[in-house]
Design a protein around this motif. Structure first.
Motif, short mmCIF file in Angstrom:
data_model
loop_
_atom_site.label_atom_id
_atom_site.label_comp_id
_atom_site.label_asym_id
_atom_site.label_seq_id
_atom_site.Cartn_x
_atom_site.Cartn_y
_atom_site.Cartn_z
N THR A 250 0.79 -1.10 0.02
CA THR A 250 0.00 -0.17 0.02
C THR A 250 0.96 1.21 0.05
O THR A 250 2.00 1.22 0.38
CB THR A 250 -0.76 0.21 1.07
N SER A 255 -2.03 8.63 0.78
CA SER A 255 -3.48 8.59 1.48
C SER A 255 -3.58 9.78 2.06
O SER A 255 -2.51 10.45 2.78
CB SER A 255 -3.57 7.32 2.16
N ASP A 273 -6.12 8.24 -5.88
CA ASP A 273 -7.34 7.13 -5.50
C ASP A 273 -8.44 7.29 -6.53
O ASP A 273 -8.84 5.98 -7.08
CB ASP A 273 -8.16 7.53 -3.91
N GLN A 274 -8.82 8.39 -7.07
CA GLN A 274 -9.86 8.34 -8.27
C GLN A 274 -9.29 7.86 -9.28
O GLN A 274 -10.01 7.15 -10.19
CB GLN A 274 -10.42 9.83 -8.28
N LYS A 283 -1.97 0.55 -11.21
CA LYS A 283 -1.10 0.51 -9.86
C LYS A 283 -0.73 -0.97 -9.89
O LYS A 283 -1.31 -1.84 -10.07
CB LYS A 283 -2.06 0.73 -8.89
#
Length: 437
Positions: A250, A255, A273-274, A283
């Motif tokens: 991750t 984030s 994220d979008q 990713k």
């Protein structure tokens, strides 16, 4: 090369008090250090490798900072500038790197009391004590520092100093692509296909990326900025593809928290994220690079993914893997560095990226920045070693405290205060990327 000694060797005496404090680097923190020294009436000499101030900032000048102006201007610099008639930008707007230079750093460097003390086009290649290597102890504290300088025309000279503040930064010394911390095997034959962090994707370097497959390696805010720029380019340039490759499963650092005091910083993570969710960015996680290989018109990244051999083919690679300090010029200086992040040992626990974010670093000053070499300090981004959590406001408070200590003002030196914008990011085991101011 010609060797020119600017200051003759003399016996140890009160000569230290007649020498300047030398600041290495005329970036934001180096110029702030100069401003504090000028305010206190301490002679200062600034050595800058670039031909103009803030050479490294200019390299990413197209990038917008996520901090507004109120966090980007040093208080001593503000006082000197205002006395000259300078008007401060709107404190709530966020400048680009180029605007930071044009509207703040260039006017600061142009002030007569600072500009007259800057030597451009000159690189510090070594720092020592005059007539001493690091093994000699007797009389060390009373002996001037000796700095060897190299100019763009290869003229070598030496200068002496009562103290040295190294604010040379880390932007020009990025971490290698390989997860081992080394340059990956085969890197020498694909250097033309690997670019530094924060390329000008939608500006000067647009033609290089348009219509090609670019893989961004790194899990920090530098990577996020480039990924967003590439996704914007792909909306207008057919066949432009974007891949995001990270070492860990991750990317916690990118984030975001809705409680972030810097909305623009929070917006980076939300936007990434979008774009991943929409398919605009592919990713690839848990990929550890060990080697690279040239393809006909691209590069293959070779390594391990979740314990299995893996390869990833792409046209171009953006290395956004973070930065590290260049310690080569300090071999004869007695340093006390943390074994993990290469920051001063007392500072390291306060900035450990596994624990702290940009907004949770405690205030710190001369005490945490001290080395066994009296009068020598590393400040700014370089003081953080390999930790990615640096903000300009932190560097400004560092130099305020250090300069107060050099002036013998212990009350001011120890009264360290720092108000940083809170955030919920930057807490992860992957030390790639950076918290850009």
């Amino acid at each position: 090369m010609t060797l020119l000694t600017l200051t003759p060797r003399t016996a140890v005496s009160d000569r230290l008090t007649t020498l300047p404090v030398v600041v290495i680097g005329a970036g934001p923190v180096g110029l702030a250090a100069a401003a504090h020294l000028v305010e206190r009436g301490i002679d200062v000499f600034v050595v800058e490798a670039g031909e103009r101030p803030a050479a490294s900032v200019r390299l990413w000048g197209h990038t917008r900072l996520f901090s507004p102006w109120r966090y980007l201007i040093d208080p001593a610099a503000r006082r000197l500038l205002e006395a000259s008639g300078w008007t401060e930008p709107d404190p709530e707007t966020m400048p680009t790197g180029a605007e930071l230079v044009a509207d703040y750093l260039e006017p600061l460097a142009a002030l007569p009391e600072i500009g007259s003390r800057i030597r451009y086009g000159t690189r510090v290649v070594a720092v020592a004590r005059e007539g001493m290597d690091r093994t000699r102890s007797a009389g060390r504290e009373q002996t001037p520092f000796l700095l060897r300088l190299d100019t763009v025309d290869n003229a070598v000279s030496e200068i002496t100093a009562r103290a040295v503040i190294d604010a040379s930064g880390t932007y020009t010394t990025p971490n290698p692509l390989a997860s081992s911390g080394w340059e990956p095997s085969g890197a020498g034959v694909v250097q033309d296909r690997i670019t530094h962090a924060l390329p000008d994707v939608n500006g000067l370097e647009r033609s290089r990326f348009a219509g090609r497959h670019t893989t961004v390696v790194g899990a920090g805010h530098s990577a996020a900025n480039t990924l967003i720029a590439l996704a914007e380019l792909a909306e207008h340039e057919p066949d432009t593809r974007v891949t995001w490759l990270i070492r860990n499963p991750t990317a916690v650092r990118v984030s975001s928290s809705p409680d972030d005091d810097l909305p623009a910083r929070a917006g980076l993570g939300a936007r990434i994220d979008q774009l991943v969710a929409s398919g605009a960015i592919t990713k690839v996680d848990a990929f550890e690079i060990g080697a690279v290989e040239a393809l006909t018109d691209g590069v293959r990244l070779i390594g391990m993914r979740r314990g299995e051999p893996a390869a990833h083919d792409t046209d171009l690679v953006v290395s956004a893997t973070g930065f590290r300090p260049d310690l080569g010029m300090l071999r004869e200086i007695r340093l006390d560095l943390d074994a993990i992040v290469e920051a001063p040992r007392r500072l390291a626990p306060l900035i450990d990226p596994n624990v702290h974010s940009c907004g949770t670093v405690e205030p710190h000053g001369f005490e945490e920045l001290r080395h066994p070499e009296p009068g020598f300090f590393v400040v700014g981004m370089k003081s953080y070693g390999r930790a990615p959590t640096f903000l300009l406001a932190t560097g400004y408070e560092q130099v305020r405290s250090v300069v107060a200590w050099l002036d013998g003002d212990m009350r001011a030196a120890t009264a360290v205060q720092l108000e940083l914008p809170a955030t919920g990011v930057c807490s992860t085991g992957d030390a790639s990327g950076s918290c850009c101011s």
